[in-house]
Design a protein around this motif. Structure first.
Motif, PDB file in Angstrom:
ATOM      1  N   ASP A  69       0.845  -1.186   0.000  1.00  0.00           N
ATOM      2  CA  ASP A  69       0.000   0.000   0.000  1.00  0.00           C
ATOM      3  C   ASP A  69       0.876   1.230   0.000  1.00  0.00           C
ATOM      4  OD1 ASP A  69      -1.774   1.993   0.344  1.00  0.00           O
ATOM      5  OD2 ASP A  69      -2.464   1.380   2.323  1.00  0.00           O
ATOM      6  N   ILE A  70       0.936   1.833  -1.130  1.00  0.00           N
ATOM      7  CA  ILE A  70       1.841   2.959  -1.295  1.00  0.00           C
ATOM      8  C   ILE A  70       1.414   4.151  -0.449  1.00  0.00           C
ATOM      9  CG2 ILE A  70       0.610   3.950  -3.253  1.00  0.00           C
ATOM     10  CD1 ILE A  70       4.378   3.784  -2.769  1.00  0.00           C
ATOM     11  N   ALA A  71       0.164   4.199  -0.065  1.00  0.00           N
ATOM     12  CA  ALA A  71      -0.315   5.333   0.725  1.00  0.00           C
ATOM     13  C   ALA A  71       0.054   5.176   2.197  1.00  0.00           C
ATOM     14  CB  ALA A  71      -1.829   5.477   0.575  1.00  0.00           C
ATOM     15  N   PRO A  73       2.723   4.989   5.003  1.00  0.00           N
ATOM     16  CA  PRO A  73       4.111   5.407   5.180  1.00  0.00           C
ATOM     17  C   PRO A  73       5.057   4.238   5.446  1.00  0.00           C
ATOM     18  CG  PRO A  73       2.665   6.822   6.441  1.00  0.00           C
ATOM     19  CD  PRO A  73       1.808   5.721   5.892  1.00  0.00           C
ATOM     20  N   GLY A  76       5.886   3.478   2.138  1.00  0.00           N
ATOM     21  CA  GLY A  76       6.454   4.650   1.500  1.00  0.00           C
ATOM     22  C   GLY A  76       7.891   4.868   1.926  1.00  0.00           C
ATOM     23  N   ILE A  77       8.134   4.700   3.199  1.00  0.00           N
ATOM     24  CA  ILE A  77       9.480   4.926   3.712  1.00  0.00           C
ATOM     25  C   ILE A  77      10.449   3.896   3.151  1.00  0.00           C
ATOM     26  CG2 ILE A  77      10.892   4.839   5.806  1.00  0.00           C
ATOM     27  CD1 ILE A  77       8.427   6.084   7.264  1.00  0.00           C
ATOM     28  N   SER A  80      11.012   4.570  -0.538  1.00  0.00           N
ATOM     29  CA  SER A  80      11.858   5.736  -0.719  1.00  0.00           C
ATOM     30  C   SER A  80      13.326   5.373  -0.510  1.00  0.00           C
ATOM     31  CB  SER A  80      11.411   6.808   0.269  1.00  0.00           C
ATOM     32  OG  SER A  80      12.280   7.886   0.254  1.00  0.00           O
ATOM     33  N   ASN A 103       1.981  -1.069  -6.662  1.00  0.00           N
ATOM     34  CA  ASN A 103       1.066  -1.132  -5.552  1.00  0.00           C
ATOM     35  C   ASN A 103       0.182  -2.372  -5.647  1.00  0.00           C
ATOM     36  OD1 ASN A 103      -1.465   1.117  -4.277  1.00  0.00           O
ATOM     37  ND2 ASN A 103       0.180   0.092  -3.228  1.00  0.00           N
ATOM     38  N   ARG A 237      -6.104   2.492  10.517  1.00  0.00           N
ATOM     39  CA  ARG A 237      -6.642   3.167  11.672  1.00  0.00           C
ATOM     40  C   ARG A 237      -8.077   2.760  11.986  1.00  0.00           C
ATOM     41  NH1 ARG A 237     -10.278   7.066  12.743  1.00  0.00           N
ATOM     42  NH2 ARG A 237      -9.782   8.186  14.645  1.00  0.00           N
ATOM     43  N   PHE A 293       4.677   9.498  12.708  1.00  0.00           N
ATOM     44  CA  PHE A 293       3.626  10.178  13.457  1.00  0.00           C
ATOM     45  C   PHE A 293       3.457   9.644  14.884  1.00  0.00           C
ATOM     46  CE2 PHE A 293       1.464   6.896  10.846  1.00  0.00           C
ATOM     47  CZ  PHE A 293       0.986   6.096  11.869  1.00  0.00           C
TER      48      PHE A 293
END
Lengths: 349, 349
Positions: A69-71, A73, A76-77, A80, A103, A237, A293
């Motif tokens: 799931d690219i959304a 993080p 994503g991290i 990257s 994805n 979440r 976060f």
DNA sequence: AGCGTCACAGCAAGCGCTTTCTATCCGATA
DNA sequence: TATCGGATAGAAAGCGCTTGCTGTGACGCT
């Protein structure tokens, strides 16, 4: 219409072969010739035809990165970090490579299809991130595909994924079990005896491993687990929110909630607050991953930090052949327990 | 070694041409033949050679997605939405396409290099997300590149990026100015008169537009801005933290802090808390984007919601030619003010 | 002077597929 | 029955590039 190698060659008064060699720079070309060619390239604004050169050279400069799931993080991290090592523009290594982030949405079929697509593109390397699905037929299909890719010369690296034996894939695996265990032991050490667990999707390896760690901790401390204390959900979440309400409904006396990951933990916090419970005074909460976060949550989240960025970078380097694979092709990467504000002693009951 | 079209043809007792036609399915092939071919494909475990077919057909099925920072959910969400429409496996449209997510890291050079790489691969479409850099030479270079891509038949879509006139690029632009203005007006409406602003990197269009909106609101309400009230930073949490401390140092009497985006706002909240200030009793905070975590912040973040997912999906569809581009090739997408817990009336001063 | 050696540059044969044009087979039509 | 057109299948010409092998001078050596 479009400028080709031959056009450049004509303009530079050399043969196409020479132009190709200048562009690929692995064959002696006289400085003056090279310059002439480069000038022509510039003047004509020539851009190499990727497919053509991939076909002729039988190699491509594509590197695939599969994420759930690219959304998220978490992925994503890693993506990257992997990409930063793959090269791409700005990467240290020459030979610019195009990193392709795919994805899968956690779907086994998509995963397989992407793998085929990458195989079709003759990708130079493939990095698979995140947990795998436990479903046997699918696991076998993926293993077969990886095998084939490896055979075809594609370097395959698993990052944060369990090893895939006999496929030639290098695996950098997170020690989810150990992390889960350490986390729960921390809570037990604080005095908790009634711990709810919000797991991820049941069929994922990551889910199982973390849960196993949790249970190992319980068992080691002689705590008998109540079947009501575990709820399966998704790694997001909302799932955490709902699962927490469910847990509370099943057993209001829980003093701690361990979540499958930080996002879930955040949802759990929200649910607890909405239920009028204080964190950690009434209920402690723990996450997993230590995404950026988590430290900003109020209270900040007790969790297990996974070195996502480091692992990704390493995976990237291995994929590029710039770092030795770990001995045996498998490395286990440990997490680090981060004790923060969301965990405390249980309320007097 | 590797299975080719010819091998399949031989096995199916047909010509290579027929196999190709079966695989591409846009030419009449008798059902029985088709079946025979498909069986051969299956038996030989044949995988099409992407580069070869791209070369022969002069088209590729690669679609590029440029993002500033893949680890940032802002981009992750858009990328995810774009990709889901691009097709890829699971997408509705046939013709599986490989979505290539490229991480520019906000660097203009990388952006350009990726564009070249994509051009080299003869990408079917390119979607650029996020704000652009204002630097004139670079903007011109990018525009020229986009122009060239468009000329070569690559569909170019800008998502959340200002239009690039005369390049044939379709633009779906976020109304950052309007959103910024609305947000600040909300705070002014609550009674704030001393508002700090934490901007993003100075050279980005997004930064400028949001700031302009903010200032327009101030001006509209006759509030004269103090030069000390604006601090530039990056679009991340840490930057927000530091900038907030700086703002507090410059003018401790501020009653509100408007952040360039939600991550920055979170950093601001942390800094305020660490400075012993309550939110929103002592200082109100506002973000921008409404990323998923914003609602979970404590207090939840007042912000401007950008329909990232919808915009991305639309951009993806346009890139695939599955949706009409907006009239004039430009659409402005408005944000929606989300008033939540982090904003309240100013403290009595 | 004669000849082996380099250092370059060019030739030409593909890489594996797509696609235009052409050939063929058949049932349909007159 | 002779002719035609539609439906398929095949032949072959590339697509634009890489690369093994083959020149070809210039140089240095004996």
């Amino acid at each position: 219409m479009t400028v080709t190698l031959a056009d450049v060659a004509a303009r530079a008064q050399v043969s196409p072969a020479t132009v190709s060699r200048v562009l690929n720079g692995n064959y002696p070309v006289a400085a003056s010739t090279r310059e002439r060619v480069l000038r022509a390239v510039d003047e004509l604004d020539y851009v190499l035809n990727g497919p053509a050169s991939a076909l002729a050279a039988a190699t491509s400069d594509l590197v695939g990165i599969l994420v759930n799931d690219i959304a998220d993080p978490f992925f994503g991290i890693m993506a990257s970090a992997i990409q930063s090592e793959i090269g791409g523009p700005g990467g240290r290594a020459g030979g610019e490579r195009l990193a392709v982030v795919c994805n899968t949405g956690g779907s086994p079929e998509r995963e397989l299809t992407y793998l085929t697509l990458l195989q079709r593109q003759r990708a130079a390397a493939v990095v698979l991130t995140g947990g795998a699905v436990e479903d046997a037929p699918h696991a076998a299909a993926v293993a077969a595909k990886l095998q084939k890719l490896a055979d075809a010369g594609t370097r395959v690296v698993l990052c944060g994924r369990p090893p895939s034996p006999d496929t030639g894939a290098i695996a950098l695996t997170f020690d989810n079990r150990g992390g889960g265990r350490e986390l729960t032991e921390h809570l037990i050490g604080l005095g908790h005896r009634r711990l709810g667990y919000i797991a991820g999707p049941e069929e994922r390896t990551t889910t199982r491993h973390r849960l196993e760690g949790h249970r190992a901790a319980l068992e080691a401390h002689g705590i008998e687990e109540d079947a009501r204390w575990t709820v399966y959900g998704r790694y997001d979440r909302q799932s955490g929110y709902e699962a927490t309400l469910e847990l509370l409904r099943r057993d209001p006396s829980l003093t701690a909630v361990v979540a499958a990951n930080d996002s879930v933990a955040l949802g759990a916090c929200a649910a607890l607050r909405d239920s009028g419970l204080r964190i950690p005074e009434d209920v402690s909460v723990a996450g997993f991953d230590d995404l950026p976060f988590s430290v900003d949550a109020v209270p900040s989240l007790t969790t297990v930090r996974l070195p996502l960025s480091e692992a990704g970078a390493r995976a990237g380097r291995i994929a590029m052949g710039r770092e030795e694979p770990p001995p045996g092709g498998i490395a286990t990467i440990r997490g680090e327990l981060m004790v923060r504000g969301s965990s405390g002693g249980p309320r007097a009951s």
